[in-house]
Design a protein around this motif. Structure first.
Motif, PDB file in Angstrom:
ATOM      1  N   ARG A  35      35.584  -5.618  38.257  1.00 28.31           N
ATOM      2  CA  ARG A  35      34.518  -6.006  39.183  1.00 28.31           C
ATOM      3  C   ARG A  35      33.112  -5.767  38.621  1.00 28.31           C
ATOM      4  O   ARG A  35      32.246  -6.652  38.736  1.00 28.31           O
ATOM      5  CB  ARG A  35      34.674  -5.307  40.534  1.00 28.31           C
ATOM      6  CG  ARG A  35      33.612  -5.767  41.530  1.00 28.31           C
ATOM      7  CD  ARG A  35      33.975  -5.446  42.951  1.00 28.31           C
ATOM      8  NE  ARG A  35      35.096  -6.238  43.426  1.00 28.31           N
ATOM      9  CZ  ARG A  35      35.012  -7.521  43.812  1.00 28.31           C
ATOM     10  NH1 ARG A  35      33.871  -8.151  43.755  1.00 28.31           N
ATOM     11  NH2 ARG A  35      36.067  -8.157  44.252  1.00 28.31           N
ATOM     12  N   PRO A  36      32.826  -4.620  37.989  1.00 26.36           N
ATOM     13  CA  PRO A  36      31.468  -4.433  37.441  1.00 26.36           C
ATOM     14  C   PRO A  36      31.111  -5.495  36.391  1.00 26.36           C
ATOM     15  O   PRO A  36      29.986  -5.991  36.365  1.00 26.36           O
ATOM     16  CB  PRO A  36      31.512  -3.039  36.822  1.00 26.36           C
ATOM     17  CG  PRO A  36      32.618  -2.342  37.554  1.00 26.36           C
ATOM     18  CD  PRO A  36      33.634  -3.409  37.858  1.00 26.36           C
ATOM     19  N   GLU A  37      32.076  -5.847  35.561  1.00 24.98           N
ATOM     20  CA  GLU A  37      31.840  -6.891  34.562  1.00 24.98           C
ATOM     21  C   GLU A  37      31.561  -8.231  35.253  1.00 24.98           C
ATOM     22  O   GLU A  37      30.637  -8.955  34.880  1.00 24.98           O
ATOM     23  CB  GLU A  37      33.058  -7.021  33.654  1.00 24.98           C
ATOM     24  CG  GLU A  37      32.909  -8.092  32.599  1.00 24.98           C
ATOM     25  CD  GLU A  37      34.150  -8.250  31.736  1.00 24.98           C
ATOM     26  OE1 GLU A  37      34.094  -9.098  30.829  1.00 24.98           O
ATOM     27  OE2 GLU A  37      35.162  -7.558  31.963  1.00 24.98           O
ATOM     28  N   TYR A  38      32.346  -8.549  36.266  1.00 29.12           N
ATOM     29  CA  TYR A  38      32.171  -9.787  37.021  1.00 29.12           C
ATOM     30  C   TYR A  38      30.772  -9.839  37.645  1.00 29.12           C
ATOM     31  O   TYR A  38      30.072 -10.848  37.532  1.00 29.12           O
ATOM     32  CB  TYR A  38      33.247  -9.887  38.107  1.00 29.12           C
ATOM     33  CG  TYR A  38      32.967 -10.939  39.141  1.00 29.12           C
ATOM     34  CD1 TYR A  38      33.151 -12.286  38.850  1.00 29.12           C
ATOM     35  CD2 TYR A  38      32.513 -10.598  40.408  1.00 29.12           C
ATOM     36  CE1 TYR A  38      32.888 -13.255  39.798  1.00 29.12           C
ATOM     37  CE2 TYR A  38      32.257 -11.565  41.359  1.00 29.12           C
ATOM     38  CZ  TYR A  38      32.444 -12.894  41.049  1.00 29.12           C
ATOM     39  OH  TYR A  38      32.176 -13.852  41.985  1.00 29.12           O
ATOM     40  N   GLU A  39      30.375  -8.755  38.291  1.00 24.18           N
ATOM     41  CA  GLU A  39      29.067  -8.729  38.948  1.00 24.18           C
ATOM     42  C   GLU A  39      27.939  -8.913  37.949  1.00 24.18           C
ATOM     43  O   GLU A  39      26.977  -9.644  38.213  1.00 24.18           O
ATOM     44  CB  GLU A  39      28.907  -7.431  39.738  1.00 24.18           C
ATOM     45  CG  GLU A  39      29.826  -7.387  40.949  1.00 24.18           C
ATOM     46  CD  GLU A  39      29.833  -6.063  41.672  1.00 24.18           C
ATOM     47  OE1 GLU A  39      29.185  -5.096  41.191  1.00 24.18           O
ATOM     48  OE2 GLU A  39      30.496  -5.973  42.721  1.00 24.18           O
ATOM     49  N   ALA A  40      28.047  -8.275  36.790  1.00 24.73           N
ATOM     50  CA  ALA A  40      27.022  -8.427  35.751  1.00 24.73           C
ATOM     51  C   ALA A  40      26.991  -9.862  35.232  1.00 24.73           C
ATOM     52  O   ALA A  40      25.911 -10.427  35.014  1.00 24.73           O
ATOM     53  CB  ALA A  40      27.281  -7.446  34.612  1.00 24.73           C
ATOM     54  N   LEU A  41      28.158 -10.461  35.055  1.00 24.87           N
ATOM     55  CA  LEU A  41      28.219 -11.845  34.590  1.00 24.87           C
ATOM     56  C   LEU A  41      27.583 -12.803  35.597  1.00 24.87           C
ATOM     57  O   LEU A  41      26.874 -13.738  35.204  1.00 24.87           O
ATOM     58  CB  LEU A  41      29.670 -12.257  34.342  1.00 24.87           C
ATOM     59  CG  LEU A  41      30.310 -11.731  33.064  1.00 24.87           C
ATOM     60  CD1 LEU A  41      31.814 -11.977  33.085  1.00 24.87           C
ATOM     61  CD2 LEU A  41      29.680 -12.358  31.839  1.00 24.87           C
ATOM     62  N   VAL A  42      27.825 -12.578  36.881  1.00 23.06           N
ATOM     63  CA  VAL A  42      27.262 -13.452  37.910  1.00 23.06           C
ATOM     64  C   VAL A  42      25.731 -13.371  37.904  1.00 23.06           C
ATOM     65  O   VAL A  42      25.050 -14.394  37.999  1.00 23.06           O
ATOM     66  CB  VAL A  42      27.844 -13.125  39.303  1.00 23.06           C
ATOM     67  CG1 VAL A  42      27.071 -13.840  40.396  1.00 23.06           C
ATOM     68  CG2 VAL A  42      29.315 -13.495  39.364  1.00 23.06           C
ATOM     69  N   VAL A  43      25.199 -12.177  37.754  1.00 21.32           N
ATOM     70  CA  VAL A  43      23.736 -12.010  37.697  1.00 21.32           C
ATOM     71  C   VAL A  43      23.180 -12.736  36.479  1.00 21.32           C
ATOM     72  O   VAL A  43      22.184 -13.460  36.571  1.00 21.32           O
ATOM     73  CB  VAL A  43      23.358 -10.511  37.691  1.00 21.32           C
ATOM     74  CG1 VAL A  43      21.887 -10.318  37.375  1.00 21.32           C
ATOM     75  CG2 VAL A  43      23.707  -9.873  39.024  1.00 21.32           C
ATOM     76  N   GLU A  44      23.839 -12.553  35.330  1.00 22.19           N
ATOM     77  CA  GLU A  44      23.379 -13.223  34.116  1.00 22.19           C
ATOM     78  C   GLU A  44      23.513 -14.743  34.236  1.00 22.19           C
ATOM     79  O   GLU A  44      22.663 -15.491  33.774  1.00 22.19           O
ATOM     80  CB  GLU A  44      24.155 -12.729  32.900  1.00 22.19           C
ATOM     81  CG  GLU A  44      23.764 -11.315  32.505  1.00 22.19           C
ATOM     82  CD  GLU A  44      24.367 -10.919  31.185  1.00 22.19           C
ATOM     83  OE1 GLU A  44      24.305 -11.727  30.229  1.00 22.19           O
ATOM     84  OE2 GLU A  44      24.901  -9.810  31.109  1.00 22.19           O
ATOM     85  N   TRP A  45      24.615 -15.201  34.865  1.00 18.77           N
ATOM     86  CA  TRP A  45      24.819 -16.642  35.056  1.00 18.77           C
ATOM     87  C   TRP A  45      23.699 -17.230  35.906  1.00 18.77           C
ATOM     88  O   TRP A  45      23.165 -18.296  35.580  1.00 18.77           O
ATOM     89  CB  TRP A  45      26.184 -16.909  35.701  1.00 18.77           C
ATOM     90  CG  TRP A  45      26.332 -18.339  36.076  1.00 18.77           C
ATOM     91  CD1 TRP A  45      26.734 -19.358  35.273  1.00 18.77           C
ATOM     92  CD2 TRP A  45      26.021 -18.918  37.342  1.00 18.77           C
ATOM     93  NE1 TRP A  45      26.698 -20.545  35.978  1.00 18.77           N
ATOM     94  CE2 TRP A  45      26.268 -20.302  37.252  1.00 18.77           C
ATOM     95  CE3 TRP A  45      25.569 -18.395  38.552  1.00 18.77           C
ATOM     96  CZ2 TRP A  45      26.060 -21.159  38.319  1.00 18.77           C
ATOM     97  CZ3 TRP A  45      25.371 -19.256  39.610  1.00 18.77           C
ATOM     98  CH2 TRP A  45      25.614 -20.623  39.491  1.00 18.77           C
ATOM     99  N   ALA A  46      23.346 -16.549  36.982  1.00 23.76           N
ATOM    100  CA  ALA A  46      22.289 -17.042  37.865  1.00 23.76           C
ATOM    101  C   ALA A  46      20.970 -17.175  37.102  1.00 23.76           C
ATOM    102  O   ALA A  46      20.254 -18.174  37.250  1.00 23.76           O
ATOM    103  CB  ALA A  46      22.135 -16.122  39.071  1.00 23.76           C
ATOM    104  N   ALA A  47      20.647 -16.196  36.285  1.00 27.25           N
ATOM    105  CA  ALA A  47      19.409 -16.248  35.505  1.00 27.25           C
ATOM    106  C   ALA A  47      19.463 -17.383  34.484  1.00 27.25           C
ATOM    107  O   ALA A  47      18.490 -18.125  34.314  1.00 27.25           O
ATOM    108  CB  ALA A  47      19.171 -14.908  34.809  1.00 27.25           C
ATOM    109  N   ALA A  48      20.598 -17.535  33.810  1.00 28.71           N
ATOM    110  CA  ALA A  48      20.743 -18.604  32.816  1.00 28.71           C
ATOM    111  C   ALA A  48      20.694 -19.973  33.477  1.00 28.71           C
ATOM    112  O   ALA A  48      20.102 -20.915  32.927  1.00 28.71           O
ATOM    113  CB  ALA A  48      22.045 -18.422  32.038  1.00 28.71           C
TER     114      ALA A  48
END
Length: 57
Positions: A35-48
């Protein structure tokens, strides 16, 4: 340290981040320990994704 700290420096594209997110859900559910990896990826995806939209405008 975030599991994505090293990779964040390479600035993955929204498509690459989306692929990583999909991999986490490959079995149809997200493992609790990922879950922590997923949450970090989602934040990075939104910025990208925002950068991609701004470039297209």
């Amino acid at each position: 340290m975030s599991p994505l700290s090293r990779e964040s420096e390479t600035a993955m594209s929204a498509a690459e981040l989306n692929a990583r997110i999909r991999e986490l859900w490959a079995d149809g559910e997200l493992p609790d320990d990922r879950r922590p990896e997923y949450e970090a990826l989602v934040v990075e995806w939104a910025a990208a994704a925002l950068v991609d939209v701004q470039r297209a405008a």
